[in-house]
Write a protein that holds these residues in place. Structure first.
Motif, PDB file in Angstrom:
ATOM      1  N   PRO A   1      12.044   6.345 -13.008  1.00 38.21           N
ATOM      2  CA  PRO A   1      11.665   7.640 -12.404  1.00 38.21           C
ATOM      3  C   PRO A   1      10.168   7.767 -12.150  1.00 38.21           C
ATOM      4  O   PRO A   1       9.762   8.388 -11.158  1.00 38.21           O
ATOM      5  CB  PRO A   1      12.136   8.663 -13.443  1.00 38.21           C
ATOM      6  CG  PRO A   1      13.173   7.975 -14.244  1.00 38.21           C
ATOM      7  CD  PRO A   1      12.759   6.539 -14.285  1.00 38.21           C
ATOM      8  N   VAL A   2       9.346   7.177 -13.014  1.00 33.31           N
ATOM      9  CA  VAL A   2       7.889   7.253 -12.824  1.00 33.31           C
ATOM     10  C   VAL A   2       7.489   6.440 -11.598  1.00 33.31           C
ATOM     11  O   VAL A   2       6.709   6.898 -10.756  1.00 33.31           O
ATOM     12  CB  VAL A   2       7.143   6.733 -14.071  1.00 33.31           C
ATOM     13  CG1 VAL A   2       5.651   7.002 -13.937  1.00 33.31           C
ATOM     14  CG2 VAL A   2       7.693   7.364 -15.347  1.00 33.31           C
ATOM     15  N   ALA A   3       8.020   5.232 -11.498  1.00 31.97           N
ATOM     16  CA  ALA A   3       7.709   4.390 -10.345  1.00 31.97           C
ATOM     17  C   ALA A   3       8.181   5.038  -9.050  1.00 31.97           C
ATOM     18  O   ALA A   3       7.468   5.021  -8.040  1.00 31.97           O
ATOM     19  CB  ALA A   3       8.350   3.013 -10.517  1.00 31.97           C
ATOM     20  N   GLN A   4       9.374   5.634  -9.077  1.00 31.00           N
ATOM     21  CA  GLN A   4       9.899   6.264  -7.867  1.00 31.00           C
ATOM     22  C   GLN A   4       9.075   7.486  -7.484  1.00 31.00           C
ATOM     23  O   GLN A   4       8.850   7.756  -6.297  1.00 31.00           O
ATOM     24  CB  GLN A   4      11.364   6.663  -8.065  1.00 31.00           C
ATOM     25  CG  GLN A   4      12.082   7.041  -6.779  1.00 31.00           C
ATOM     26  CD  GLN A   4      12.123   5.888  -5.789  1.00 31.00           C
ATOM     27  OE1 GLN A   4      12.664   4.821  -6.096  1.00 31.00           O
ATOM     28  NE2 GLN A   4      11.548   6.084  -4.612  1.00 31.00           N
ATOM     29  N   MET A   5       8.607   8.223  -8.493  1.00 28.90           N
ATOM     30  CA  MET A   5       7.743   9.376  -8.219  1.00 28.90           C
ATOM     31  C   MET A   5       6.482   8.934  -7.487  1.00 28.90           C
ATOM     32  O   MET A   5       6.050   9.566  -6.513  1.00 28.90           O
ATOM     33  CB  MET A   5       7.377  10.079  -9.535  1.00 28.90           C
ATOM     34  CG  MET A   5       6.638  11.402  -9.344  1.00 28.90           C
ATOM     35  SD  MET A   5       5.958  12.055 -10.902  1.00 28.90           S
ATOM     36  CE  MET A   5       7.379  12.003 -11.988  1.00 28.90           C
ATOM     37  N   LEU A   6       5.886   7.842  -7.941  1.00 24.73           N
ATOM     38  CA  LEU A   6       4.689   7.329  -7.288  1.00 24.73           C
ATOM     39  C   LEU A   6       4.991   6.871  -5.865  1.00 24.73           C
ATOM     40  O   LEU A   6       4.244   7.171  -4.927  1.00 24.73           O
ATOM     41  CB  LEU A   6       4.100   6.171  -8.093  1.00 24.73           C
ATOM     42  CG  LEU A   6       3.278   6.547  -9.313  1.00 24.73           C
ATOM     43  CD1 LEU A   6       3.039   5.324 -10.198  1.00 24.73           C
ATOM     44  CD2 LEU A   6       1.951   7.161  -8.906  1.00 24.73           C
ATOM     45  N   ALA A   7       6.088   6.137  -5.704  1.00 24.83           N
ATOM     46  CA  ALA A   7       6.448   5.660  -4.363  1.00 24.83           C
ATOM     47  C   ALA A   7       6.661   6.828  -3.413  1.00 24.83           C
ATOM     48  O   ALA A   7       6.176   6.824  -2.274  1.00 24.83           O
ATOM     49  CB  ALA A   7       7.703   4.793  -4.440  1.00 24.83           C
ATOM     50  N   ASP A   8       7.365   7.852  -3.880  1.00 23.66           N
ATOM     51  CA  ASP A   8       7.656   9.014  -3.035  1.00 23.66           C
ATOM     52  C   ASP A   8       6.388   9.808  -2.720  1.00 23.66           C
ATOM     53  O   ASP A   8       6.239  10.347  -1.621  1.00 23.66           O
ATOM     54  CB  ASP A   8       8.673   9.928  -3.720  1.00 23.66           C
ATOM     55  CG  ASP A   8      10.056   9.302  -3.839  1.00 23.66           C
ATOM     56  OD1 ASP A   8      10.307   8.301  -3.133  1.00 23.66           O
ATOM     57  OD2 ASP A   8      10.852   9.797  -4.653  1.00 23.66           O
ATOM     58  N   TYR A   9       5.480   9.870  -3.682  1.00 21.93           N
ATOM     59  CA  TYR A   9       4.271  10.684  -3.520  1.00 21.93           C
ATOM     60  C   TYR A   9       3.374  10.152  -2.404  1.00 21.93           C
ATOM     61  O   TYR A   9       2.607  10.898  -1.811  1.00 21.93           O
ATOM     62  CB  TYR A   9       3.510  10.725  -4.844  1.00 21.93           C
ATOM     63  CG  TYR A   9       2.386  11.729  -4.903  1.00 21.93           C
ATOM     64  CD1 TYR A   9       2.566  13.042  -4.465  1.00 21.93           C
ATOM     65  CD2 TYR A   9       1.140  11.373  -5.408  1.00 21.93           C
ATOM     66  CE1 TYR A   9       1.530  13.968  -4.530  1.00 21.93           C
ATOM     67  CE2 TYR A   9       0.106  12.294  -5.485  1.00 21.93           C
ATOM     68  CZ  TYR A   9       0.308  13.591  -5.039  1.00 21.93           C
ATOM     69  OH  TYR A   9      -0.720  14.505  -5.100  1.00 21.93           O
ATOM     70  N   PHE A  10       3.500   8.855  -2.132  1.00 22.65           N
ATOM     71  CA  PHE A  10       2.636   8.255  -1.114  1.00 22.65           C
ATOM     72  C   PHE A  10       3.361   7.993   0.207  1.00 22.65           C
ATOM     73  O   PHE A  10       2.911   7.195   1.015  1.00 22.65           O
ATOM     74  CB  PHE A  10       2.003   6.970  -1.652  1.00 22.65           C
ATOM     75  CG  PHE A  10       0.901   7.230  -2.626  1.00 22.65           C
ATOM     76  CD1 PHE A  10      -0.404   7.407  -2.205  1.00 22.65           C
ATOM     77  CD2 PHE A  10       1.165   7.342  -3.986  1.00 22.65           C
ATOM     78  CE1 PHE A  10      -1.427   7.671  -3.099  1.00 22.65           C
ATOM     79  CE2 PHE A  10       0.152   7.599  -4.897  1.00 22.65           C
ATOM     80  CZ  PHE A  10      -1.146   7.774  -4.455  1.00 22.65           C
ATOM     81  N   THR A  11       4.470   8.675   0.434  1.00 22.25           N
ATOM     82  CA  THR A  11       5.156   8.523   1.717  1.00 22.25           C
ATOM     83  C   THR A  11       4.624   9.492   2.762  1.00 22.25           C
ATOM     84  O   THR A  11       4.859   9.316   3.956  1.00 22.25           O
ATOM     85  CB  THR A  11       6.672   8.746   1.565  1.00 22.25           C
ATOM     86  OG1 THR A  11       6.911  10.047   1.007  1.00 22.25           O
ATOM     87  CG2 THR A  11       7.292   7.677   0.671  1.00 22.25           C
TER      88      THR A  11
END
Length: 520
Positions: free
Chosen positions: A262-272
């Motif tokens: 979830p942390v990694a996905q949050m970061l990935a989503d935040y930079f879209t």
């Protein structure tokens, strides 16, 4: 100056070629993929499969397992077979250390093989044989450089520097290119966010000069656990994602592996979504070494003082510049504003967050603000989030500064996330070491599961607690072994005794107001 991205003022994903890892594609504009690593014994098929499935259900389509020897390499076949029979298409990656021939065994059954250049010699053609094996089955390859385990010949010339890491990676990438093999991913990991960020930037710049477009795997090693581990990962990974660098992410936490997703996905989503373009005076920017912007001292801000939190500014009006970012591209907005300043006015960067979940706030703020500290552009940070207590926000601001290596206000734990090589219960042990030492001031303690990366990755730690054999621990002072193979039951007490003997111990206090730690 060599460039690692097209623009410091406009967000755009770095151009990379497409690499297939099983059913997952990365690079060439594909969404950033998130991944994790098991901490089970790779010889235990059932336990490994069960953990892979938990990671997959959490949203992690790529999972890595250690294969430290031929037996583990062979058993990857059984793990993949059982996983597929249970209906999971999870991409499986073999992590190879010390024994290069195991990579060829693993390549017969997995979707990607990760190798460490520090374990290879480019003259023995083992890499070429591995490439051919990977080509036969459509297996991807990760060239995974670790700050703490460079080859001796590289270390002797370059030391454990970002430049040395780039030399190591480029040697292997050139072999891949000469062999006409482009299913390659590359990583430059370190537990030191400053080293990690500069190494990745230097690598991308070097690849640009040689027209290489291999995808990038991002990660901060040994980030620790809890909010601190998430903040440290977000500072390093966010600094690179902000400039469009990164095609797949692993957040390394000393927790259950599925917690990383979830942390990694949050970061990935935040930079879209990074809309906003700003003019940036790029000639004033130092991307490959820490160079703090020269400012005058104004009260507690600027000059040679450590960066400050918002609460430390107080109510007095100060002749400083508060750069508040309001766009969806705060890093570019801050860069534009700060690098446009002609005089030596100190700068505090600010941003308002409306997130109601503190972990989400922490990850976003660290990803935004950390890079401004890593690059020496900010004299303070101001997280405007009135939905949380001021004391909690100050604690977060201090965590971000510590993760960015500009101000140390608490004990730092360089703790690996655990894997199949780990020789003790790392999560429980880390909690016990924290309970015994977290009150200490300005100290770094490495807590490492084994010797693979342990001594190297914790090289800048003051003390190290490293698994040497089952239920046996070796203690370090810096790079020096102090006690070898001591019983685990005694190891924490012996660590405390070592710190006391060095005169670096203080007794804990029950009065929090008097226990705030001093800064570097």
């Amino acid at each position: 100056m060599k460039k690692y991205c097209n623009s410091l003022g406009r967000y755009a994903r770095r151009v990379s070629n497409r690499v297939r890892i099983g059913n997952v594609e990365i690079g060439d504009g594909a969404p950033i993929a998130v991944q994790s690593m098991t901490n089970t014994d790779t010889n235990d098929t059932a336990a490994s499969v069960a953990q892979i499935e938990r990671i997959d259900r959490a949203g992690g389509p790529i999972v890595r397992l250690t294969a430290q020897g031929p037996r583990e390499g062979e058993n990857l076949r059984n793990i993949v077979a059982q996983l597929r029979s249970e209906g999971f298409s999870t991409a499986i990656v073999a992590d190879i250390h010390f024994v290069p021939e195991v990579a060829e065994i693993a390549a017969e059954s997995v979707d990607k093989v990760r190798i460490n250049p520090g374990n290879y010699r480019t003259t023995d053609r083992r890499l070429e044989r591995l490439i051919e094996k990977c080509r036969e089955r459509g297996v991807a390859l990760r060239i995974g450089v670790n700050h703490g385990s460079l080859a001796k010949r590289v270390f002797d010339e370059w030391g454990d520097t970002p430049e040395g890491m780039v030399v190591s990676a480029m040697e292997f990438l050139r072999v891949c290119r000469a062999e006409g093999f482009d299913q390659v991913v590359v990583s430059m990991k370190s537990s030191n966010t400053r080293v990690m960020v500069y190494a990745y930037r230097l690598l991308v710049a070097a690849m640009r000069e040689e027209a290489m477009t291999y995808p990038i795997h991002l990660g901060v090693t040994e980030a620790g656990d809890g909010i601190e581990g998430r903040v440290k990962s977000a500072v390093g990974i966010g600094a690179l994602l902000a400039d469009g660098v990164g095609d797949t992410i692993r957040v390394s936490l000393t927790e259950d592996p599925e917690n990383e997703i979830p942390v990694a996905q949050m970061l990935a989503d935040y930079f879209t979504d990074r809309e906003g373009e700003f003019e940036v005076a790029e000639e004033r920017f130092s991307p490959y070494e820490y160079r703090r912007r020269a400012t005058r001292r104004v009260g507690c801000v600027g000059g040679d003082q450590v960066p400050v939190t918002h609460s430390e500014l107080g109510d007095e009006e100060l002749d400083i510049f508060v750069a508040e970012a309001v766009s969806k591209n705060p890093v570019a907005e801050w860069r534009s504003a700060i690098l446009d300043i002609e005089d030596d006015t100190p700068v505090v960067i600010a941003r308002t967050y409306d997130d109601e979940d503190f972990e989400t706030l922490a990850v976003k703020a660290a990803a935004d603000m950390g890079v401004m500290l890593l690059d020496g552009l900010a004299d303070g940070i101001w997280i405007n989030a009135p939905q949380f207590p001021a004391a909690k926000i100050k604690e977060l601001e201090l965590m971000i500064m510590q993760a960015a290596r500009v101000r140390f206000s608490r004990t730092e734990y360089i703790a690996c996330p655990s894997c199949g090589r780990t020789l003790y219960d790392l999560q429980t042990t880390l909690a016990k070491i924290k309970a015994a030492t977290s009150h200490l001031k300005d100290l770094k303690i490495g807590v490492m599961g084994c010797i693979v990366n342990g001594p190297g990755e914790m090289a800048d730690a003051d003390y190290g607690y490293v698994g040497a054999a089952p239920e046996r621990i070796t203690l370090y002072r810096g790079r020096e072994i102090v006690e070898r193979n001591i019983p685990q039951a005694e190891a924490i007490d012996r660590l405390v005794a070592l710190i006391k003997a060095d005169g670096r111990w203080t007794e804990p206090t029950t009065e929090p107001a008097q226990n705030e730690q001093k800064d570097e």
